[in-house]
Scaffold this motif. Structure first.
Motif, PDB file in Angstrom:
ATOM      1  N   ASN A 282       1.167   1.876  10.962  1.00 18.44           N
ATOM      2  CA  ASN A 282       0.020   1.470   9.880  1.00 18.44           C
ATOM      3  C   ASN A 282      -0.562  -0.325  10.331  1.00 18.44           C
TER       4      ASN A 282
ATOM      5  N   SER B  51       6.065   2.173  -8.861  1.00 17.34           N
ATOM      6  CA  SER B  51       7.165   1.997  -7.891  1.00 17.34           C
ATOM      7  C   SER B  51       7.439   0.891  -7.171  1.00 17.34           C
TER       8      SER B  51
ATOM      9  N   ASP C 138       2.832   1.929  -3.442  1.00 19.09           N
ATOM     10  CA  ASP C 138       1.590   2.640  -4.117  1.00 19.09           C
ATOM     11  C   ASP C 138       1.578   3.600  -4.245  1.00 19.09           C
ATOM     12  N   THR C 139       1.633   4.541  -3.315  1.00 22.85           N
ATOM     13  CA  THR C 139       2.190   6.072  -2.959  1.00 22.85           C
ATOM     14  C   THR C 139       3.228   6.622  -2.823  1.00 22.85           C
ATOM     15  N   GLY C 140       4.225   6.245  -3.566  1.00 30.04           N
ATOM     16  CA  GLY C 140       5.944   7.253  -3.057  1.00 30.04           C
ATOM     17  C   GLY C 140       6.953   5.815  -3.669  1.00 30.04           C
TER      18      GLY C 140
ATOM     19  N   LYS D  90       0.886  -1.604  -0.332  1.00 32.85           N
ATOM     20  CA  LYS D  90      -0.290  -0.125  -0.276  1.00 32.85           C
ATOM     21  C   LYS D  90       0.874   1.809  -0.029  1.00 32.85           C
ATOM     22  N   LEU D  91       1.901   1.749   1.119  1.00 35.98           N
ATOM     23  CA  LEU D  91       2.727   2.348   1.290  1.00 35.98           C
ATOM     24  C   LEU D  91       3.628   2.544  -0.179  1.00 35.98           C
TER      25      LEU D  91
ATOM     26  N   HIS E 168       1.134   0.249 -11.100  1.00 37.33           N
ATOM     27  CA  HIS E 168       2.026   0.060  -9.678  1.00 37.33           C
ATOM     28  C   HIS E 168       3.182   1.093  -9.834  1.00 37.33           C
TER      29      HIS E 168
END
Length: 200
Positions: free
Chosen positions: A50, A114, A35-37, A32-33, A112
């Motif tokens: 988390n 990263s 996918d955000t950076g 999940k993380l 996806h």
């Protein structure tokens, strides 16, 4: 923090995760993380927070960040393989299924970025991808190798198979990277037009 608070946290961890569930949960949080950076920004402590567990609990499964990244990379290859299988299953066998797999490769990279970059940084690629061990599911790269070899026949010389593998990978990987880096628009119609096994 009081002793009572520590006891509550420990009991909560034990109640929530058991029989290896925590490792899977940590991988899910990591996915999940990422996918955000970028992968470099991942923090084991943030993943622990988390997941609702202590940092100590994370280190029991992943002694350092490199171990976690390796696990995320492996899971990424399994998920790419699943995307390949789904794309091929919904297409006619042969060239159509092969092209569907190529499109799935590009779409996976765009969904996806990263994780994809991490996977490619640690991947041997389809030309030198080792076959899976007995009982081990094939990852995405091995499925690509199998599909190319099946498409062109097992009697094709090894050197010719490797060239075709490299051509196929260069096409979809190059397109994926051009789109990820913003050099060309990430349009489904463009992916459809560019991914064509006839160039092999």
């Amino acid at each position: 923090m009081s002793e009572k608070d520590n006891t509550v946290n420990i009991n909560s961890e034990k109640n929530r995760y058991h029989h290896g569930d925590l490792r899977s949960a940590l991988i899910e949080e990591g996915l999940k993380l990422i996918d955000t950076g970028p992968a470099e920004a991942l923090s084991l402590r943030e993943i622990a927070r988390n997941a609702g567990v202590s940092a100590t609990a994370v280190y029991r499964h992943f002694p350092d960040k490199a171990a976690l990244l390796g696990a995320l990379c492996l899971e990424g290859h399994h998920r790419m393989a699943a995307a390949f299988r789904k794309a091929m299953a919904s297409s006619a066998p042969g060239v159509e299924a092969f092209n569907a797999m190529g499109r799935a490769y590009v779409h996976f990279a765009l969904a996806h970025p990263s994780l994809f970059r991490l996977m490619m940084a640690q991947s041997a690629g389809p030309v030198s991808a080792p076959p899976p061990s007995a009982g081990e599911p094939a990852d995405g790269m091995q499925i690509l190798v199998n599909a190319i070899d099946s498409l062109f026949g097992a009697d094709t010389p090894q050197s010719a198979r490797e060239v075709r593998r490299l051509k196929a990978w260069s096409l979809v990987h190059g397109l994926a990277m051009l789109m990820l880096d913003g050099h060309v628009p990430s349009e489904p119609a463009l992916i459809e037009a560019v991914v064509d096994a006839s160039v092999l």
